[in-house]
Motif scaffolding. Structure first.
Motif, PDB file in Angstrom:
ATOM      1  N   PHE A 163      42.087  42.730  43.536  1.00 37.91           N
ATOM      2  CA  PHE A 163      41.622  41.471  42.958  1.00 37.91           C
ATOM      3  C   PHE A 163      42.367  40.310  43.620  1.00 37.91           C
ATOM      4  O   PHE A 163      41.768  39.325  44.059  1.00 37.91           O
ATOM      5  N   ALA A 164      43.682  40.443  43.716  1.00 40.19           N
ATOM      6  CA  ALA A 164      44.508  39.381  44.310  1.00 40.19           C
ATOM      7  C   ALA A 164      44.096  39.125  45.757  1.00 40.19           C
ATOM      8  O   ALA A 164      43.939  37.985  46.190  1.00 40.19           O
ATOM      9  N   ARG A 165      43.882  40.205  46.487  1.00 38.26           N
ATOM     10  CA  ARG A 165      43.535  40.068  47.895  1.00 38.26           C
ATOM     11  C   ARG A 165      42.205  39.356  48.073  1.00 38.26           C
ATOM     12  O   ARG A 165      42.086  38.441  48.890  1.00 38.26           O
ATOM     13  N   GLU A 166      41.208  39.754  47.271  1.00 34.83           N
ATOM     14  CA  GLU A 166      39.885  39.115  47.355  1.00 34.83           C
ATOM     15  C   GLU A 166      39.965  37.631  47.006  1.00 34.83           C
ATOM     16  O   GLU A 166      39.124  36.845  47.421  1.00 34.83           O
ATOM     17  N   CYS A 167      40.986  37.272  46.223  1.00 31.76           N
ATOM     18  CA  CYS A 167      41.145  35.866  45.838  1.00 31.76           C
ATOM     19  C   CYS A 167      42.112  35.134  46.761  1.00 31.76           C
ATOM     20  O   CYS A 167      42.572  34.028  46.455  1.00 31.76           O
ATOM     21  N   GLY A 168      42.475  35.781  47.867  1.00 26.89           N
ATOM     22  CA  GLY A 168      43.289  35.114  48.882  1.00 26.89           C
ATOM     23  C   GLY A 168      44.789  35.144  48.631  1.00 26.89           C
ATOM     24  O   GLY A 168      45.542  34.418  49.284  1.00 26.89           O
ATOM     25  N   LEU A 169      45.248  35.984  47.702  1.00 27.81           N
ATOM     26  CA  LEU A 169      46.691  36.070  47.456  1.00 27.81           C
ATOM     27  C   LEU A 169      47.317  37.149  48.335  1.00 27.81           C
ATOM     28  O   LEU A 169      46.623  38.004  48.877  1.00 27.81           O
ATOM     29  N   ALA A 170      48.639  37.117  48.449  1.00 26.62           N
ATOM     30  CA  ALA A 170      49.357  38.062  49.308  1.00 26.62           C
ATOM     31  C   ALA A 170      49.493  39.431  48.653  1.00 26.62           C
ATOM     32  O   ALA A 170      49.182  39.620  47.476  1.00 26.62           O
ATOM     33  N   PHE A 171      49.952  40.393  49.431  1.00 22.05           N
ATOM     34  CA  PHE A 171      50.207  41.757  48.941  1.00 22.05           C
ATOM     35  C   PHE A 171      51.707  41.905  48.683  1.00 22.05           C
ATOM     36  O   PHE A 171      52.495  41.417  49.483  1.00 22.05           O
ATOM     37  N   PRO A 172      52.159  42.548  47.640  1.00 23.47           N
ATOM     38  CA  PRO A 172      51.367  43.093  46.546  1.00 23.47           C
ATOM     39  C   PRO A 172      50.998  42.029  45.520  1.00 23.47           C
ATOM     40  O   PRO A 172      51.790  41.156  45.198  1.00 23.47           O
ATOM     41  N   GLY A 173      49.778  42.144  44.999  1.00 19.54           N
ATOM     42  CA  GLY A 173      49.254  41.119  44.110  1.00 19.54           C
ATOM     43  C   GLY A 173      49.771  41.189  42.685  1.00 19.54           C
ATOM     44  O   GLY A 173      49.804  40.165  41.987  1.00 19.54           O
ATOM     45  N   GLY A 174      50.175  42.389  42.241  1.00 20.41           N
ATOM     46  CA  GLY A 174      50.589  42.572  40.840  1.00 20.41           C
ATOM     47  C   GLY A 174      51.601  41.540  40.353  1.00 20.41           C
ATOM     48  O   GLY A 174      51.372  40.867  39.340  1.00 20.41           O
ATOM     49  N   PRO A 175      52.729  41.378  41.074  1.00 17.89           N
ATOM     50  CA  PRO A 175      53.738  40.422  40.599  1.00 17.89           C
ATOM     51  C   PRO A 175      53.246  38.971  40.629  1.00 17.89           C
ATOM     52  O   PRO A 175      53.655  38.168  39.782  1.00 17.89           O
ATOM     53  N   LEU A 180      50.969  34.131  37.416  1.00 18.82           N
ATOM     54  CA  LEU A 180      49.800  33.306  37.083  1.00 18.82           C
ATOM     55  C   LEU A 180      49.405  33.489  35.610  1.00 18.82           C
ATOM     56  O   LEU A 180      49.046  32.524  34.921  1.00 18.82           O
ATOM     57  N   ALA A 181      49.481  34.727  35.144  1.00 17.38           N
ATOM     58  CA  ALA A 181      49.043  35.047  33.772  1.00 17.38           C
ATOM     59  C   ALA A 181      49.845  34.274  32.733  1.00 17.38           C
ATOM     60  O   ALA A 181      49.322  33.935  31.662  1.00 17.38           O
ATOM     61  N   ALA A 182      51.079  33.969  33.064  1.00 19.09           N
ATOM     62  CA  ALA A 182      51.934  33.243  32.117  1.00 19.09           C
ATOM     63  C   ALA A 182      51.366  31.862  31.803  1.00 19.09           C
ATOM     64  O   ALA A 182      51.639  31.301  30.734  1.00 19.09           O
ATOM     65  N   ASP A 183      50.549  31.313  32.711  1.00 18.90           N
ATOM     66  CA  ASP A 183      49.947  29.996  32.491  1.00 18.90           C
ATOM     67  C   ASP A 183      48.489  30.084  32.049  1.00 18.90           C
ATOM     68  O   ASP A 183      47.794  29.071  31.968  1.00 18.90           O
ATOM     69  N   GLY A 184      48.004  31.294  31.809  1.00 17.51           N
ATOM     70  CA  GLY A 184      46.629  31.466  31.334  1.00 17.51           C
ATOM     71  C   GLY A 184      46.636  31.557  29.816  1.00 17.51           C
ATOM     72  O   GLY A 184      47.656  31.876  29.219  1.00 17.51           O
ATOM     73  N   PHE A 223      45.550  36.469  33.245  1.00 25.10           N
ATOM     74  CA  PHE A 223      45.880  36.710  31.840  1.00 25.10           C
ATOM     75  C   PHE A 223      44.925  37.736  31.227  1.00 25.10           C
ATOM     76  O   PHE A 223      45.343  38.716  30.596  1.00 25.10           O
ATOM     77  N   SER A 224      43.630  37.549  31.465  1.00 23.72           N
ATOM     78  CA  SER A 224      42.619  38.416  30.848  1.00 23.72           C
ATOM     79  C   SER A 224      42.670  39.833  31.409  1.00 23.72           C
ATOM     80  O   SER A 224      42.508  40.814  30.674  1.00 23.72           O
ATOM     81  N   ARG A 260      54.831  41.903  30.597  1.00 25.22           N
ATOM     82  CA  ARG A 260      53.816  41.927  29.545  1.00 25.22           C
ATOM     83  C   ARG A 260      53.455  43.365  29.184  1.00 25.22           C
ATOM     84  O   ARG A 260      53.306  43.693  28.010  1.00 25.22           O
ATOM     85  N   LEU A 261      53.364  44.238  30.180  1.00 25.41           N
ATOM     86  CA  LEU A 261      53.098  45.643  29.878  1.00 25.41           C
ATOM     87  C   LEU A 261      54.256  46.233  29.068  1.00 25.41           C
ATOM     88  O   LEU A 261      54.049  46.957  28.093  1.00 25.41           O
ATOM     89  N   GLN A 262      55.480  45.894  29.454  1.00 25.82           N
ATOM     90  CA  GLN A 262      56.656  46.387  28.726  1.00 25.82           C
ATOM     91  C   GLN A 262      56.616  45.920  27.272  1.00 25.82           C
ATOM     92  O   GLN A 262      56.907  46.684  26.346  1.00 25.82           O
ATOM     93  N   GLU A 263      56.232  44.644  27.106  1.00 25.15           N
ATOM     94  CA  GLU A 263      56.167  44.079  25.761  1.00 25.15           C
ATOM     95  C   GLU A 263      55.119  44.794  24.911  1.00 25.15           C
ATOM     96  O   GLU A 263      55.371  45.172  23.761  1.00 25.15           O
ATOM     97  N   MET A 264      53.942  45.026  25.506  1.00 26.70           N
ATOM     98  CA  MET A 264      52.860  45.663  24.746  1.00 26.70           C
ATOM     99  C   MET A 264      53.176  47.120  24.431  1.00 26.70           C
ATOM    100  O   MET A 264      52.954  47.586  23.308  1.00 26.70           O
ATOM    101  N   ALA A 265      53.724  47.848  25.401  1.00 25.19           N
ATOM    102  CA  ALA A 265      54.055  49.256  25.162  1.00 25.19           C
ATOM    103  C   ALA A 265      55.213  49.353  24.161  1.00 25.19           C
ATOM    104  O   ALA A 265      55.232  50.243  23.301  1.00 25.19           O
ATOM    105  N   GLY A 266      56.150  48.405  24.246  1.00 23.23           N
ATOM    106  CA  GLY A 266      57.290  48.382  23.327  1.00 23.23           C
ATOM    107  C   GLY A 266      56.818  48.124  21.902  1.00 23.23           C
ATOM    108  O   GLY A 266      57.299  48.747  20.947  1.00 23.23           O
TER     109      GLY A 266
END
Ligand code: AMP
Ligand code: MG
Length: 326
Positions: A163-175, A180-184, A223-224, A260-266
């Protein structure tokens, strides 16, 4: 006892050295960063071939040991990209033969779980293993690590990176998406694909790209994607925990670094009176220390492999491993 482990299933080549108490004496790695597009297996393998010897020397230097002090050489035998696996296996065989020490091939997914047990207080956890290529819910039952649920198509990290790559972001996109999600703040509708114990992510990727083309902001999309994908993962993990009456969840794989994953799993764990464990980030991503530690456990339990038995297996299943060390 000292074990050296070489990891090289995908984009990362890593070398780790651990002792019998699971103290990580060295853990170094180098990642291929493709300039354009995804990882090309052959290019990644060439990169690993170039980097593996310097990394072995660097690890020995950091651990302040002589290579001759090693008791066992371990390597990632699969699952992963064929050319990468073969390159790393060749390096491990050469090192073991030169030093005249035993060699063991390690299942990469099992190693993610064992390093988590080694460095946290988790004893018998359900592992939510979330990385680039893999997404599995794994737990120990009747002598094996069994896969209770997994992705039916692509790994979660792969989805984030694509998803990140298709939107022009660098690799790896996860971080980058995590930031970005923090501002969504607007939860956009994305497919929530849970099928029994399994999940699927390619529909979410397509839907997110379609929303992007129709003008949705990167912040809201990141975010979504996180909220939806992580909720799916927490749901299947919770179901495995309920089924097994297990009160420990361990996170592993590169995506486990996501706060966020840590928070949700926690939160999921706390709500059911369970505990969550996350290894330090350098031990979450693909790394040599986890291979070294699992190799040491196997060796100590009497596992011995002839060089012929060290052939790699691109599709090495988690539950193919006879867990004789537990
Ligand atoms: P691995 O395959 O286990 O080495 O992990 C690499 C994957 O982890 C890549 O797909 C990264 O995008 C992903 N990743 C690393 N850090 C984060 C993060 N903070 N949030 C989400 N994904 C991450
Ligand atoms: Mg991995």
């Amino acid at each position: 006892m000292l074990a050296l482990g070489i990891e090289g299933t995908a984009h990362n080549v890593g070398v780790g050295i651990v002792d019998e108490k699971c103290r990580v004496l060295a853990n170094v790695y180098d990642m291929v960063r493709p300039e354009k597009g995804g990882i090309h297996p052959r290019e990644a393998a060439n990169h690993h071939a170039e980097m593996v010897v310097p990394l072995i020397l660097k690890a020995a230097d950091i651990a302040a040991i002589d290579l001759a002090d090693l008791d066992v050489i371990a390597f990632s035998q699969g699952p992963g990209l064929g050319p990468c696996l073969r390159t790393v296996a060749t390096a491990a065989r050469a090192l073991a033969l030169t030093l005249d020490v035993p060699i063991v091939g390690v299942n990469h997914c099992v190693a993610h779980l064992e390093i988590g047990r080694g460095v946290t207080d988790a004893r018998d956890p359900v592992l939510l293993y979330v990385s680039g290529g893999n997404t599995q819910v794994i737990a120990f039952a009747r002598g094996r690590y069994r896969v209770f649920g997994e992705t039916l198509d692509i790994g979660i990290g792969n989805m984030l990176d694509k998803f990140a790559r298709e939107c022009g972001l660098a690799f790896p996109g996860g971080p980058i998406l995590e930031k970005l999600a923090a501002d969504g703040g607007t939860l956009l509708p994305l497919p929530y694909s849970v099928k029994g114990m399994d999940v699927a992510f390619s529909g979410m990727l397509t839907a997110a790209l379609t929303l992007r083309r129709s003008g949705a902001s990167m912040e809201d999309l990141a975010f979504s994607i996180q909220e939806t994908a992580f909720a799916m993962l927490c749901e299947v993990t919770e179901r495995a925990m309920a089924h097994l009456e297990n009160d420990e969840v361990l996170l592993g794989g590169g995506v486990a670094r996501n706060r966020r994953l840590q928070e949700m799993a926690g939160r999921m764990a706390a709500d059911r009176g369970a505990k969550m464990f996350v290894p330090p980030g350098e031990l979450c991503i693909d790394n040599g220390a986890m291979i070294a530690w699992t190799g040491l456990l196997m060796h100590r339990a009497g596992v011995r492999m002839s060089v012929e038995e060290t052939v790699v297996d691109q599709r090495f299943r988690t539950d193919d491993v006879d867990v004789v060390w537990r």
